[in-house]
Design an enzyme around this catalytic site. Sequence first.
Site, short mmCIF file in Angstrom:
data_model
loop_
_atom_site.label_atom_id
_atom_site.label_comp_id
_atom_site.label_asym_id
_atom_site.label_seq_id
_atom_site.Cartn_x
_atom_site.Cartn_y
_atom_site.Cartn_z
N CYS A 14 -47.39 -73.69 104.98
CA CYS A 14 -46.77 -74.81 105.18
C CYS A 14 -46.02 -74.63 105.78
O CYS A 14 -45.16 -74.17 106.05
CB CYS A 14 -47.01 -75.06 103.40
SG CYS A 14 -45.62 -74.28 103.24
N CYS A 17 -42.30 -73.80 104.54
CA CYS A 17 -41.92 -72.85 104.86
C CYS A 17 -41.49 -72.32 107.01
O CYS A 17 -40.22 -72.01 107.35
CB CYS A 17 -43.82 -71.58 105.36
SG CYS A 17 -44.08 -70.59 104.14
N CYS A 80 -27.03 -38.89 134.74
CA CYS A 80 -26.39 -38.16 133.75
C CYS A 80 -26.57 -39.16 132.73
O CYS A 80 -27.11 -40.58 132.57
CB CYS A 80 -24.78 -38.10 134.07
SG CYS A 80 -24.24 -39.77 134.36
N CYS A 83 -26.39 -42.46 132.76
CA CYS A 83 -26.66 -43.29 133.49
C CYS A 83 -28.04 -43.97 132.00
O CYS A 83 -28.18 -45.18 131.79
CB CYS A 83 -28.02 -42.47 134.24
SG CYS A 83 -26.65 -41.66 135.48
N ASP A 500 -44.85 -34.26 94.21
CA ASP A 500 -45.80 -34.13 92.99
C ASP A 500 -46.22 -33.32 92.63
O ASP A 500 -46.65 -32.32 92.84
CB ASP A 500 -46.93 -35.64 93.35
CG ASP A 500 -47.53 -35.92 93.08
OD1 ASP A 500 -48.12 -35.75 92.22
OD2 ASP A 500 -48.74 -35.57 93.23
N ASP A 697 -48.40 -36.82 97.99
CA ASP A 697 -50.10 -36.50 98.49
C ASP A 697 -51.16 -38.01 98.69
O ASP A 697 -52.02 -38.43 99.35
CB ASP A 697 -50.67 -35.56 98.64
CG ASP A 697 -51.83 -35.58 97.22
OD1 ASP A 697 -50.62 -36.03 96.16
OD2 ASP A 697 -52.83 -35.52 97.12
N ASP A 701 -47.98 -41.76 95.22
CA ASP A 701 -46.70 -41.62 95.96
C ASP A 701 -45.81 -42.08 96.65
O ASP A 701 -44.79 -41.83 97.24
CB ASP A 701 -46.98 -39.58 96.30
CG ASP A 701 -47.97 -38.56 94.93
OD1 ASP A 701 -47.01 -38.66 93.84
OD2 ASP A 701 -47.72 -38.15 95.27
#
Length: 817
Positions: A14, A17, A80, A83, A500, A697, A701
């Site tokens: 809006c 915002c 190097c 650089c 887990d 997994d 988690d």
Amino acid sequence: MSETLTIRIGEMTCAGCAGRAERALNAVPGIGGATVNFATRTASVDPGTAQPPALAEALAQAGYPAEQSQADLMVSGLTCASCVGRAEAALRAVPGVLEAHVNLATRQARITYLAGVTDATHLASALTAAGYPAEPVSGETEPDIDRHDAEITQTKRAALIAAALTLPVFVIEMGGHVFPAFHAAIHQTVGMTASWAFQFVLITLVLLWPGRVFFQKGLPALLRGAPEMNSLVALGTLSAWGYSCVALFAPGLLPAGAAAVYFEAAGVIVTLILVGRWMEARARGRTGAAIEHLIGLQPDTVRVLRGDTIQSVPLASVVVGDVIETRPGERIAVDGEVIEGESHVDESMITGEPMPVAKAPGVQVIGGTTNSAGVLRIRAGAVGQATVLARIVEMVQQAQGAKLPIQAVADRVVRVFVPIVMGIAVVTVLVWLAFGPSPSLSHALVAGVSVLIIACPCAMGLATPTSIMVGTGRAAELGVLFRRGEALERLAEVKTVAFDKTGTLTLGQPRVVDVALAPGHDREEVLRHAAAIEAQSEHPLARAIETAAESLTLPRATQVKAHAGTGITADIEGRAVIIGNRGMMTKHGIDTDVLDAEITAMAAKGQTLVFVSIAGQIAAAIGISDTVKPTSARAIAAMHRAGLHTVMITGDSADAAGVIARELGIDDVIAEVLPEGKRDAIRALRAKHGPVAFVGDGINDAPALAEADIGIAVGTGTDIAIEAADVVLISGDLVGAVTARHVSERTMANIRQNLFWAFAYNAALIPVAAGVLYPVSGLLLSPMLAAGAMAMSSVFVVSNALRLRRLRRPIESEVTA
């Protein structure tokens, strides 16, 4: 007046915002002014003295993040660590750039910038203008092998030409020192002046031909006030060559006894450094061998079913839905599903697991794996950049391009290294001129040139990125992906590992093993009602209940509502049905006392309990068991041997979790926690034990994976978990977590060795080159030896990093020993 930036802003809904975003920008110290346009979702900003990262941070804190983009550039001319610093500074000076990291080992730059403010082409132009030619990296995953081969060929040719031109001069000069008769013969035949003139011609060719790279890059950098390694070499060789020219063409300008030539020193310096660069280029090529090997797993052509015939087509022409035929011994081209045939597939190149995996119709296969026996027909499900192999390559490349916190020390030193060395060289010359023995000018020249030549910022710049490249590449070959390079450093610091349970320590394939019924209820009724509701749940336990009721006719469940971490409610045939843990029953006032004896017995066996209530009364307690992964106990034992504290964090009951923990030897158990409870548990463990790694997994988690210092996702788990993690175990085997930490420890040890060598080398040999040993030994380091030492320092660092290619899984090593 500074250039006006147009910044794209997200999440504005809006005009209010836009106002808040505008106020946030105008509050940034030093800003010239900002206006935000809600219609275009952009901000026009006069940054003044404010930097782009400050603008982005202000918008992010206000809740309206600036859109960001990322560009990768291939950079040439990097010789190097100095650089690298200059290149990064040039990129950060481009308006809109937030971060810029240049990797000396990969010769690549990764830039994060405000979307719409600049682009990859503009960034490449800015870097090219700074003296480091650059071009955007294409979207292909295949590395630019031709570019690297060309670099090796170019450095080899330059080194051989320099060696061929320098060898006669070296023989003339050094042969005369070793064999006085040889020196006398040259003096009596061609004469010393002619000999020096011959050396002048050859060494001038060396400097103007193969050695011109040092002057093309070093002198402009010196004039810009930003000297780097090429500047040191250019100054050193020009000093030796210039002094020799004066001795040859105008010896009267020099003090008596000081007329001597150092043409051979200039030539040998250039030759040795070019040989070192050739060797370094060859060694660096092997640091990316893991990526090249992974990419090489895909075949160039595949056999695709077109109509009723099999046609051989290029891999790039395969689309999702194509049916591909793979014969025994061939590599599977893309990710997909077997629709015909049975075989075993070697997935070790992707997962790191040596045992072939059985494949049959309906089973998924991964591109890049090898079909061992039997013809398979596979329907392509993912091709190109969407395949597992392409994602692995992308993850490894991102990790290899990272700049670890430990590298910050080297970066700070490198920024001032070359100017300090030049200052030491000047002081060295002045001291020798003031206090050195006769001929003091010759001694001053030798010492000053030696200081310039022996100093090597290259080793400092290569110390970290080469080890990261080799370490992350080898980890990928062992089935471990470091999604973020920083995880490589932080994982070695972890002292506590939390897990887990379901799908991580166990196979994640739970099954119903017992049903305790309350009076008035039967097994079929309970399973029908439970399965009807669980069919609409994604929880692994729901699949177990569905499987147990697969032969039954299920009623229709309505008003289904999930309660995160506790259970699920619904209406079935006019009755309220509640399924969940004991807390869910208590919350709804369901008394479970009638099943206490059965519940106690089931919990003692380590079963996870799911309670079922029908019409406000307890109906049953369903006991579900999951099988522990075969390697989980070995992995936990290996972590204990490494001195790690292990913890299980699970939403399961304390009794069921305790049985698994005792079986595996896990130190502590935190049970019956919701997803946000896992996150809080991680915080508590960190406060008590220090840095924590969490292995999980599932979707639930993700908060814990994000909260942990290092999140390790099991690759067989959900995409959400993988995206939240820092490290991914491709195979899903918990041994991979042990391997990940082993790779982290060994890689960090390797980096420390490299950094120690780089710093110690310079700290020890620069004073020697300056002549601190001359008063006690009468020896002054030759510039030629200084050049050889400097060239070999970088080769040593890269060669040390290459030792990581021999890393093995620590548990495998113990088993086979």
